[in-house]
Design a protein around this motif. Sequence first.
Motif, PDB file in Angstrom:
ATOM      1  N   UNK A   8       0.836  -1.188   0.000  1.00 40.07           N
ATOM      2  CA  UNK A   8       0.000   0.000   0.000  1.00 40.07           C
ATOM      3  C   UNK A   8       0.880   1.250   0.000  1.00 40.07           C
ATOM      4  N   UNK A   9       0.477   2.251  -0.754  1.00 34.83           N
ATOM      5  CA  UNK A   9       1.167   3.543  -0.739  1.00 34.83           C
ATOM      6  C   UNK A   9       1.335   3.961   0.728  1.00 34.83           C
ATOM      7  N   UNK A  17      -4.590   3.953   7.271  1.00 32.90           N
ATOM      8  CA  UNK A  17      -6.051   3.888   7.119  1.00 32.90           C
ATOM      9  C   UNK A  17      -6.523   2.520   6.629  1.00 32.90           C
ATOM     10  N   UNK A  18      -5.590   1.579   6.476  1.00 30.35           N
ATOM     11  CA  UNK A  18      -5.919   0.272   5.902  1.00 30.35           C
ATOM     12  C   UNK A  18      -5.426  -0.843   6.812  1.00 30.35           C
ATOM     13  N   UNK A  53     -10.023  -4.189   5.795  1.00 32.81           N
ATOM     14  CA  UNK A  53     -10.339  -3.288   4.692  1.00 32.81           C
ATOM     15  C   UNK A  53     -10.737  -4.104   3.459  1.00 32.81           C
ATOM     16  N   UNK A  54     -11.816  -3.745   2.770  1.00 34.76           N
ATOM     17  CA  UNK A  54     -12.187  -4.460   1.536  1.00 34.76           C
ATOM     18  C   UNK A  54     -11.032  -4.445   0.531  1.00 34.76           C
ATOM     19  N   UNK A  55     -10.849  -5.554  -0.161  1.00 31.77           N
ATOM     20  CA  UNK A  55      -9.745  -5.648  -1.116  1.00 31.77           C
ATOM     21  C   UNK A  55      -9.874  -4.605  -2.222  1.00 31.77           C
ATOM     22  N   UNK A  75      -2.799   0.841  -3.712  1.00 29.19           N
ATOM     23  CA  UNK A  75      -1.527   0.162  -3.916  1.00 29.19           C
ATOM     24  C   UNK A  75      -0.484   1.180  -4.357  1.00 29.19           C
ATOM     25  N   UNK A  76       0.767   0.930  -4.016  1.00 26.66           N
ATOM     26  CA  UNK A  76       1.809   1.916  -4.273  1.00 26.66           C
ATOM     27  C   UNK A  76       1.894   2.295  -5.743  1.00 26.66           C
ATOM     28  N   UNK A  77       1.644   1.328  -6.650  1.00 19.60           N
ATOM     29  CA  UNK A  77       1.811   1.632  -8.064  1.00 19.60           C
ATOM     30  C   UNK A  77       0.656   2.422  -8.663  1.00 19.60           C
ATOM     31  N   UNK A  78      -0.418   2.629  -7.893  1.00 23.53           N
ATOM     32  CA  UNK A  78      -1.485   3.488  -8.381  1.00 23.53           C
ATOM     33  C   UNK A  78      -0.976   4.919  -8.582  1.00 23.53           C
TER      34      UNK A  78
END
Length: 307
Positions: free
Chosen positions: A156-157, A163-164, A168-170, A177-180
């Motif tokens: 995760x970023x 906050x996750x 937390x829902x997938x 995700x970091x690559x977002x």
Amino acid sequence: MVETNHILEELEKKFDAINQKTETHLEGLLWSKPITYWDYIQTDALLNLQIQRTTLPDEMVFIMYHQVNELLFKMILWEINQVCKAKELKTTFFSERLNRISRYFDMLTTSFDIMGDGMEVDQYMKFRNTLTPASGFQSAQYRLIEFASTDLINLIDYRFRATIDRNTPYSHAFEHLYWQAAGKDYATGEKSYLILEFERKYKDEFLRFMEEYNTINIWQKFKQLPTADQKNEELIASMRHFDKTVNITWVMGHLNAAKKYIESGKGSGEATGGSDWKKYMHPKYQRRIFFPDLWSAEELEKWGEDC
């Protein structure tokens, strides 16, 4: 003759177990062709998978290099799955497979000379324009390797990790995700075409995979090993090597190869997918660490800074 009789007895057992006649299968051998290397490896099919979009010779180098990468990713996933799906995991098996995976990534790391020194800048800067908006970012197998290696929170970023959690829902975790960050404008929430197409193709598969490997990823399997083995210095060193190789050494090899071409002054200086490639790729910005518990606080703080 004794050995032949033993083999026939074993064949009888094998075919009886699936309600098959041994005689039928043996007779079939009379008419079957001997196996050849090219049939077994499927070389004709494999060597016809390289389709250029231009007439520039070095584009073929680019295509084949990335296809080799994808084959190695498949090998890595093959080994990871043996570990993650083992019903009774032994430490020796875990260690052997982990070392195999690390060797594949070592090979990937040293292979960047092929990209960095194996193509003419002028040729690359011409054929790359035909690749837009495609990007190596869109390697689905690489994302699967990440999901299967560590707990999801570590992908995760880092700006959103607080906050996750595991409840937390997938689908929500996926959006952070970091690559977002490579394909999303967080001021507007708007996603680039690069990431929209990537998600259209793979998002459902990713969500299923994320859930499946939530409790069976490499880190979770490591924690299932006997406590004494988890403290074994050699095994810890192997885990750290895998982590650093994937998340620093290999990433920096990729980044440095990209810099040579993208910063050559012969193009726009942008990645083909339009991502903020420097921040997306550099380990110190990604903060992607598979096994943070195996690193000191100082090592975590300086992650990727010495590159």
